[in-house]
Design an enzyme around this catalytic site. Structure first.
Site, PDB file in Angstrom:
ATOM      1  N   VAL A  92       0.782  -1.138  -0.173  1.00 57.06           N
ATOM      2  CA  VAL A  92      -0.010  -0.069   0.056  1.00 57.06           C
ATOM      3  C   VAL A  92       0.857   1.119   0.142  1.00 57.06           C
ATOM      4  O   VAL A  92       1.925   1.269   0.746  1.00 57.06           O
ATOM      5  CB  VAL A  92      -0.761  -0.114   1.322  1.00 57.06           C
ATOM      6  N   HIS A 109      -6.575  -4.389 -10.788  1.00 58.31           N
ATOM      7  CA  HIS A 109      -7.123  -4.875  -9.439  1.00 58.31           C
ATOM      8  C   HIS A 109      -8.126  -6.131  -9.950  1.00 58.31           C
ATOM      9  O   HIS A 109      -8.805  -5.968 -10.800  1.00 58.31           O
ATOM     10  CB  HIS A 109      -7.931  -4.018  -8.670  1.00 58.31           C
ATOM     11  N   LYS A 172      -6.166 -14.137 -17.634  1.00 58.63           N
ATOM     12  CA  LYS A 172      -6.232 -13.754 -18.877  1.00 58.63           C
ATOM     13  C   LYS A 172      -6.825 -12.594 -19.525  1.00 58.63           C
ATOM     14  O   LYS A 172      -6.415 -11.997 -20.080  1.00 58.63           O
ATOM     15  CB  LYS A 172      -7.128 -15.105 -19.537  1.00 58.63           C
TER      16      LYS A 172
END
Ligand code: GAR
Length: 195
Positions: A92, A109, A172
Site C-alpha cells: 500500500v 485490480h 487472462k
C-alpha cells in the site's frame, strides 16, 4: 513517446504483457521495472525483455513506509517516467507517494470494482454467489483500490470454480485489459475500455 515505469511484487505476468505490447507496437517505452521483493520472478523476465530493473526490499524498513518509498522513489525519478503502472504491486502506497504521481499512476485490480477492494477478491466473489467476475484498471488515488475506472474486463463464474480456477480466468482477461487501457491512456484517452 511516453515513458512507462512498472512496479511488481511477484511473477509479473501483467508487466510482461505491458512490456511485450509496448515493444511490439511502439505505443510507449518501458523504462523501468521495480519491485519491493528482490526475489520477484518478474524481475528476471523484465531483464530478459531488455528492461532495466530495480529491487528495494521493503522488509528492512519495517513499518516505515515513507522510508521504503523514499528509497524506491530515487530510481523511479531517475528513470523519468511519464506514467507509473502498478501491476501486482502488493504494497500500500502512502498518500504522499500517490500524490507525486497523481493523474499518471494506474493499477490493475482483480475484481469488478467497486466490488471487493483489498485481498481475496476471487474467494469473496465465489462466497457471494456472483455469476460474473473480472478485473479493473483504475487511476490510483490515496484511497486503496479507488479512483477513476479506466477499464473493466468480465468473465463468467463457472459452477465448479475454485478461487484458483477463477483467478486464472480473470488473469487472462487482465492480460488483455491492461495493454488496452494503457494504449489509450498514453494518448490522453480516458474513456473506459470494456472487455
Ligand atoms: C494480478 O491478478 C493482479 O490483478 C493482482 O495481483 C496479480 C499479479 O499477477 N493485483 C492485486 O491483487 C493488487 N492488489 P502478475 O504478477 O502475474 O501480474
Amino acid at each position: 513517446m511516453k515513458r512507462i515505469a512498472i512496479l511488481i511484487s511477484g511473477g509479473g505476468s501483467n508487466m510482461v504483457r505491458l512490456v511485450e505490447t509496448m515493444l511490439a507496437e511502439g505505443y510507449a517505452a518501458p523504462v523501468l521495472v521495480g519491485s519491493n521483493d528482490p526475489a520477484a520472478a518478474g524481475l528476471a523476465r523484465a531483464r530478459d525483455l531488455g528492461v532495466t530493473t530495480v529491487a528495494v526490499d521493503h522488509k528492512p524498513f519495517g513499518k516505515d513506509r515513507a522510508a521504503f518509498e523514499a528509497e524506491l522513489l530515487r530510481p523511479i525519478l531517475a528513470a523519468e517516467p511519464d506514467i507509473l503502472c502498478l501491476a501486482g504491486f502488493m504494497r500500500v502506497l502512502t498518500p504522499d507517494f500517490v500524490r507525486r504521481f497523481e493523474g499518471r499512476m494506474l493499477n490493475i485490480h482483480p475484481s469488478l470494482l467497486p466490488k471487493y477492494p483489498g485481498l481475496h477478491t476471487h474467494q469473496r466473489a465465489l462466497e457471494a454467489g456472483d455469476t460474473e467476475a473480472g478485473c479493473t484498471v483504475h487511476e490510483v488515488t490515496p484511497v486503496l483500490d479507488d479512483g477513476p475506472i479506466l477499464g473493466q474486463g468480465r468473465v463468467p463464474v463457472l459452477p465448479d470454480d475454485s478461487a484458483e480456477t477463477l483467478a486464472a480466468r480473470v488473469l487472462k482477461r487482465e492480460h488483455q485489459l491492461y495493454p488496452a487501457v494503457l494504449r489509450r491512456y498514453v494518448r490522453g484517452d480516458r474513456s473506459p475500455v470494456l472487455l
